[in-house]
Design a protein around this motif. Structure first.
Motif, PDB file in Angstrom:
ATOM      1  N   GLY A 160       0.645  -1.205   0.035  1.00  0.00           N
ATOM      2  CA  GLY A 160      -0.118  -0.003  -0.097  1.00  0.00           C
ATOM      3  C   GLY A 160       0.768   1.247   0.050  1.00  0.00           C
ATOM      4  N   MET A 161       0.324   2.312   0.719  1.00  0.00           N
ATOM      5  CA  MET A 161       1.083   3.475   0.733  1.00  0.00           C
ATOM      6  C   MET A 161       2.422   3.257   1.548  1.00  0.00           C
ATOM      7  SD  MET A 161      -0.677   5.592  -1.130  1.00  0.00           S
ATOM      8  CE  MET A 161      -0.397   7.294  -0.444  1.00  0.00           C
ATOM      9  N   GLY A 162       3.304   4.164   1.407  1.00  0.00           N
ATOM     10  CA  GLY A 162       4.614   4.358   2.296  1.00  0.00           C
ATOM     11  C   GLY A 162       5.552   3.361   1.869  1.00  0.00           C
ATOM     12  N   SER A 163       6.759   3.948   2.209  1.00  0.00           N
ATOM     13  CA  SER A 163       8.040   2.955   1.642  1.00  0.00           C
ATOM     14  C   SER A 163       8.357   1.920   2.779  1.00  0.00           C
ATOM     15  CB  SER A 163       9.317   3.833   1.568  1.00  0.00           C
ATOM     16  OG  SER A 163      10.324   3.080   1.207  1.00  0.00           O
ATOM     17  N   GLU A 164       8.811   1.133   2.623  1.00  0.00           N
ATOM     18  CA  GLU A 164       9.242  -0.219   3.372  1.00  0.00           C
ATOM     19  C   GLU A 164      10.768  -0.348   3.530  1.00  0.00           C
ATOM     20  OE1 GLU A 164       6.729  -3.774   3.433  1.00  0.00           O
ATOM     21  OE2 GLU A 164       5.087  -2.595   2.633  1.00  0.00           O
ATOM     22  N   LEU A 165      11.413   0.742   3.018  1.00  0.00           N
ATOM     23  CA  LEU A 165      12.940   0.601   3.079  1.00  0.00           C
ATOM     24  C   LEU A 165      13.339   0.531   4.827  1.00  0.00           C
ATOM     25  CD1 LEU A 165      14.396   2.977   0.576  1.00  0.00           C
ATOM     26  CD2 LEU A 165      14.782   0.667   0.695  1.00  0.00           C
ATOM     27  N   SER A 166      14.457  -0.080   5.003  1.00  0.00           N
ATOM     28  CA  SER A 166      14.947  -0.035   6.412  1.00  0.00           C
ATOM     29  C   SER A 166      15.461   1.339   6.738  1.00  0.00           C
ATOM     30  CB  SER A 166      15.822  -0.930   6.819  1.00  0.00           C
ATOM     31  OG  SER A 166      17.060  -0.327   5.971  1.00  0.00           O
ATOM     32  N   ASP A 167      15.232   1.940   8.000  1.00  0.00           N
ATOM     33  CA  ASP A 167      15.832   3.172   8.381  1.00  0.00           C
ATOM     34  C   ASP A 167      17.181   3.390   7.776  1.00  0.00           C
ATOM     35  OD1 ASP A 167      13.470   3.594   9.838  1.00  0.00           O
ATOM     36  OD2 ASP A 167      14.603   3.338  11.875  1.00  0.00           O
ATOM     37  N   GLY A 168      18.307   2.484   7.803  1.00  0.00           N
ATOM     38  CA  GLY A 168      19.625   2.780   7.376  1.00  0.00           C
ATOM     39  C   GLY A 168      19.656   2.966   5.822  1.00  0.00           C
ATOM     40  N   GLY A 180       6.463   8.729   2.280  1.00  0.00           N
ATOM     41  CA  GLY A 180       6.101   8.666   3.441  1.00  0.00           C
ATOM     42  C   GLY A 180       6.745   7.153   3.804  1.00  0.00           C
ATOM     43  N   LEU A 181       6.785   6.827   5.208  1.00  0.00           N
ATOM     44  CA  LEU A 181       7.267   5.627   5.638  1.00  0.00           C
ATOM     45  C   LEU A 181       6.021   4.834   6.151  1.00  0.00           C
ATOM     46  CD1 LEU A 181      10.083   6.716   7.910  1.00  0.00           C
ATOM     47  CD2 LEU A 181      10.390   6.312   5.284  1.00  0.00           C
TER      48      LEU A 181
END
Length: 238
Positions: A160-168, A180-181
């Motif tokens: 869905g909406m928002g990126s799922e990249l890790s914080d790093g 957005g995250l």
């Protein structure tokens, strides 16, 4: 040669600068982007609907004010604030103080608190990872003992909406927030572990003719701080 990192705020400002300027959605520099976003009110954006959120029986500014709450409503966009004021007048809602600006900068000044309810309608998921430090400090400063904290944010796990990249990876790639995250329930519980969880679920999809707003790509959560009284004063972040 810059050797000017002395405080936590210095570190946060340095990390802010690692993102491309056009990626800024969380400081005063991002206000122009949000003004442009809200400029066309006819756009098919789900939360443009003049409806309260289903999840908290709409603990938003107009809903709360109509039920006797005193409300401070904050948005980074002047266009959004102007629109909200118009809707308040149309609804005959009193008791809302609308503020244009950065909630972090306004805390301790215009936003004095303590608030018995802080409700975030889509602010948190637009913050870069390091600004969660500022966010938690804001809650610590403004949320009253036994106060309620309500949150809607992007849900991870279903494309869905928002990126799922890790914080790093956000810092390694040095790009933007990509809209957005997205968060998992476990991540939200970890971040807000200092509060007591009262509920965390997917927001229900609401049909177009519903009197409430609801989209299932969002989490809706409610937490409580330890000790205190029942809600009477509220702050809304958007």
């Amino acid at each position: 040669m810059d050797r000017n990192i002395r405080t936590v705020d210095d570190v946060l400002a340095l990390l802010d600068g690692l993102f491309a300027p056009e990626a800024d959605r969380w400081t005063g520099r991002g206000a122009d982007w949000w003004d442009g976003f809200y400029a066309d009110r006819s756009r098919t954006v789900p939360f443009f609907a003049a409806k309260p959120d289903e999840s908290l029986v709409a603990r938003n500014a107009l809903y709360l004010a109509a039920r006797g709450f005193e409300v401070d409503a904050v948005d980074l966009s002047s266009a959004a604030v102007d629109w909200a004021r118009e809707r308040a007048r149309e609804a005959g809602a009193e008791g809302v103080r609308f503020h244009h600006g950065d909630a972090f900068a306004l805390a301790g000044g215009i936003l004095t608190g303590p608030y018995d309810l802080v409700y975030d309608s889509g602010c948190f998921h637009h913050l870069p990872p390091h600004r969660r430090v500022s966010y938690l400090a804001l809650l610590e400063r403004l949320l009253a003992p036994s106060g309620l904290f309500g949150l809607t944010c992007f849900a991870a796990g279903d494309g869905g909406m928002g990126s799922e990249l890790s914080d790093g990876d956000f810092y390694r790639e040095g790009a933007g927030l990509r809209g957005g995250l997205a968060y998992t329930p476990e991540a939200l519980r970890g971040i807000f572990s200092g509060l007591t969880e009262l509920g965390l679920r997917r927001m229900r999809d609401e049909p177009e003719d519903s009197e409430y707003f609801g989209e299932s790509f969002l989490w809706t959560a409610l937490f409580r701080r330890a000790q205190g009284s029942e809600p009477a004063l509220a702050a809304g972040l958007a």
